[in-house]
Design a protein around this motif. Structure first.
Motif, PDB file in Angstrom:
ATOM      1  N   ARG A   4       0.827  -1.202   0.000  1.00  0.00           N
ATOM      2  CA  ARG A   4       0.000   0.000   0.000  1.00  0.00           C
ATOM      3  C   ARG A   4       0.864   1.257   0.000  1.00  0.00           C
ATOM      4  N   ILE A   5       1.976   1.196   0.720  1.00  0.00           N
ATOM      5  CA  ILE A   5       2.885   2.345   0.770  1.00  0.00           C
ATOM      6  C   ILE A   5       3.445   2.617  -0.628  1.00  0.00           C
ATOM      7  N   ILE A   6       3.874   1.551  -1.308  1.00  0.00           N
ATOM      8  CA  ILE A   6       4.421   1.688  -2.668  1.00  0.00           C
ATOM      9  C   ILE A   6       3.347   2.178  -3.633  1.00  0.00           C
ATOM     10  N   LEU A   7       2.128   1.599  -3.524  1.00  0.00           N
ATOM     11  CA  LEU A   7       1.022   1.997  -4.398  1.00  0.00           C
ATOM     12  C   LEU A   7       0.680   3.463  -4.170  1.00  0.00           C
ATOM     13  N   THR A   8       0.633   3.880  -2.906  1.00  0.00           N
ATOM     14  CA  THR A   8       0.341   5.280  -2.585  1.00  0.00           C
ATOM     15  C   THR A   8       1.389   6.193  -3.194  1.00  0.00           C
ATOM     16  N   TYR A   9       2.653   5.811  -3.079  1.00  0.00           N
ATOM     17  CA  TYR A   9       3.743   6.632  -3.624  1.00  0.00           C
ATOM     18  C   TYR A   9       3.584   6.803  -5.132  1.00  0.00           C
ATOM     19  N   ARG A  10       3.312   5.680  -5.838  1.00  0.00           N
ATOM     20  CA  ARG A  10       3.196   5.747  -7.302  1.00  0.00           C
ATOM     21  C   ARG A  10       2.013   6.617  -7.727  1.00  0.00           C
ATOM     22  N   LEU A  11       0.866   6.436  -7.060  1.00  0.00           N
ATOM     23  CA  LEU A  11      -0.321   7.186  -7.435  1.00  0.00           C
ATOM     24  C   LEU A  11      -0.197   8.656  -7.078  1.00  0.00           C
ATOM     25  N   VAL A  12       0.389   8.940  -5.926  1.00  0.00           N
ATOM     26  CA  VAL A  12       0.604  10.336  -5.535  1.00  0.00           C
ATOM     27  C   VAL A  12       1.549  11.015  -6.512  1.00  0.00           C
TER      28      VAL A  12
ATOM     29  N   SER B 209     -10.383  -2.523 -19.025  1.00  0.00           N
ATOM     30  CA  SER B 209      -9.540  -3.520 -18.366  1.00  0.00           C
ATOM     31  C   SER B 209      -8.273  -2.905 -17.782  1.00  0.00           C
ATOM     32  N   SER B 210      -7.669  -3.654 -16.885  1.00  0.00           N
ATOM     33  CA  SER B 210      -6.406  -3.243 -16.283  1.00  0.00           C
ATOM     34  C   SER B 210      -5.356  -3.010 -17.369  1.00  0.00           C
ATOM     35  N   LEU B 211      -4.548  -1.975 -17.191  1.00  0.00           N
ATOM     36  CA  LEU B 211      -3.473  -1.673 -18.134  1.00  0.00           C
ATOM     37  C   LEU B 211      -2.150  -2.304 -17.709  1.00  0.00           C
ATOM     38  N   LYS B 212      -2.199  -3.043 -16.628  1.00  0.00           N
ATOM     39  CA  LYS B 212      -1.003  -3.685 -16.094  1.00  0.00           C
ATOM     40  C   LYS B 212      -1.010  -5.158 -16.481  1.00  0.00           C
TER      41      LYS B 212
ATOM     42  N   GLU C 128      -3.717   1.614 -14.439  1.00  0.00           N
ATOM     43  CA  GLU C 128      -2.282   1.367 -14.632  1.00  0.00           C
ATOM     44  C   GLU C 128      -1.693   0.549 -13.497  1.00  0.00           C
ATOM     45  N   GLU C 129      -2.366   0.565 -12.348  1.00  0.00           N
ATOM     46  CA  GLU C 129      -1.880  -0.197 -11.194  1.00  0.00           C
ATOM     47  C   GLU C 129      -2.553  -1.560 -11.072  1.00  0.00           C
ATOM     48  N   GLY C 130      -3.423  -1.913 -12.043  1.00  0.00           N
ATOM     49  CA  GLY C 130      -3.987  -3.261 -12.040  1.00  0.00           C
ATOM     50  C   GLY C 130      -5.484  -3.364 -11.825  1.00  0.00           C
ATOM     51  N   TYR C 131      -6.181  -2.235 -11.763  1.00  0.00           N
ATOM     52  CA  TYR C 131      -7.632  -2.245 -11.554  1.00  0.00           C
ATOM     53  C   TYR C 131      -8.381  -2.351 -12.883  1.00  0.00           C
TER      54      TYR C 131
END
Length: 324
Positions: free
Chosen positions: A26-34, A80-83, A120-123
Motif C-alpha cells: 500500500r505504501i508503494i502503491l500510494t507513492y506511485r499514485l501520488v 480492463s487493467s493496463l497492467k 495502470e496499477e492493475g484495476y
C-alpha cells in the motif's frame, strides 16, 4: 534495565517488520499514485485538457448486455487493467447520475485521470447502465439493475479475470443513491434476473458523490416536467421513503464508505450526507466525509480546487481498501 531495553528494542523491530510486511504494498502503491497525481497538478491538467486520459479512448468491451428482464437490454462497459498481470483484477464499478431520469454510463472527465491511474496499477473499471424512469417512479427496478451488475461481476469473474472479493463502487447523485441501496442491502434483497439472483452482491467499499440518503429531505418544488411527473406518480410517499432511503439499511456489516458532497449543493441537501456519516459512525461502519465548496451538484462544473480535494481523498480511500 539493560535487559528490559534489549527486549523492548527487539519487540519494536519485530513490530516494524510486521507493519512493513502488511502495508509495504500500500505504501508503494500510494507513492506511485501520488507521484502521478502531483504530475497532473504540476502540468495544470484541467477537465478541459484530459483528451489523452479520456476513458472512452481505451475501452476494451463496449455495451455488454448484462441482463434483459423488461424488454430493455441493459449494458455495461469494461475498461480492463493496463497492467500485465495474471492475477484477478480488483474492480471499481461506476454508476452514473441524472436524477433517475437522465444520464448514461460514459465516465466524466473529472474522474478519468484518477481512474486511469488505478487501471495502470492493475484495476478494472466497469461502467454500468440502469433502466431510466419514464413517466413514473421505479426505484426498485433501478436498484436491482445496479445490484445485478454486481452479481454479473461475480458470475463472469473468470471470463474477464476479475476479483469479486475486491469490488468498489462509485456512484454520483442518483447513481450514488442507487449504489448505496444496492451496497447496504443484503444479498437476497432487490432481485430481478433469476439467473443473477443466485450470485452474491457483496462489495468491499463505496464512494458516494452527493447521493440522496433521505428522500424526505429533497425539495420537490419547481421540478421540470419529467421529474414532476415521476414524483407525482408516487401514491404513498411514506412507503417509498422507508423502502428506498439508503440510511435505513446502514448496519454493522455495511462496506467502508467515502462520502463526497458540497455544502453549497443546490439540489441534494448537504444535511443528507451529514446524517449518513453520523449513522455510519453510530453503527461502527468505517466512513469518511469530504466537504467540497463548489456551488454545483454533480461533477460537470466542479472547480479545480475541489477536483484536487476530491481526487486526493478518492486516491487515499481506494488505496486504503486496496489489495495491491
Amino acid at each position: 534495565m539493560k535487559r528490559f531495553l534489549k527486549w523492548l528494542l527487539i519487540i519494536l523491530v519485530a513490530l516494524l517488520i510486521i507493519f512493513i510486511a502488511i502495508f509495504h504494498k500500500r505504501i508503494i502503491l500510494t507513492y506511485r499514485l501520488v507521484d502521478k497525481y502531483i504530475s497532473l497538478k504540476d502540468r495544470n491538467v484541467t477537465t478541459e485538457k484530459v483528451d489523452g486520459l479520456k476513458m472512452s479512448k481505451s475501452m476494451n468491451y463496449k455495451d455488454i448486455i448484462y441482463k434483459n428482464t423488461n424488454g430493455i437490454p441493459l449494458t455495461l462497459d469494461i475498461y480492463s487493467s493496463l497492467k500485465k498481470n495474471s492475477d484477478p483484477s480488483p474492480v471499481i464499478l461506476y454508476v452514473h447520475g441524472g436524477s433517475w431520469v437522465y444520464g448514461d454510463k460514459s465516465i466524466p472527465n473529472a474522474l478519468s485521470p484518477i481512474l486511469n491511474a488505478f487501471r495502470e496499477e492493475g484495476y478494472t473499471i466497469i461502467s454500468t447502465s440502469y433502466e431510466l424512469m419514464r413517466g413514473k417512479a421505479n426505484f426498485n427496478k433501478q436498484v436491482t439493475d445496479v445490484k445485478d451488475t454486481i452479481r454479473w461481476i461475480y458470475k463472469n469473474k473468470s471470463n474477464y479475470n476479475l476479483d469479486p472479493n475486491e469490488i468498489g463502487v462509485i456512484g454520483i447523485s442518483a447513481g450514488a443513491h442507487l449504489s448505496l441501496l444496492a451496497s447496504y442491502s443484503s444479498n437476497d434483497e432487490f432481485t430481478d434476473d433469476k439467473d443473477l439472483s443466485q450470485y452474491p452482491s457483496k462489495i468491499k467499499y463505496l464512494i458516494d458523490f452527493a447521493g440522496p440518503t433521505d428522500l424526505s429531505l429533497l425539495n420537490t418544488n419547481n421540478l421540470n416536467y419529467d421529474l414532476t411527473k415521476i414524483f407525482n406518480s408516487i401514491k404513498d410517499k411514506d412507503i417509498v421513503i422507508k423502502k428506498f432511503n439508503p440510511i435505513n439499511y446502514v448496519g454493522k456489516r455495511s462496506p467502508n464508505t467515502l462520502i463526497i458532497h458540497s455544502n453549497l449543493d443546490p439540489m441534494v441537501p448537504y444535511k443528507s450526507s451529514e446524517e449518513l456519516y453520523d449513522k455510519c459512525v453510530e453503527e461502527h461502519v468505517k466512513a469518511e466525509l469530504i466537504t467540497l465548496n463548489s456551488n454545483v451538484h454533480d461533477l460537470s462544473n466542479i472547480s479545480n480546487t475541489d477536483i484536487a480535494s476530491m481526487s486526493e481523498g478518492l486516491l487515499k480511500f481506494i488505496v486504503f481498501n486496496s489489495p495491491l
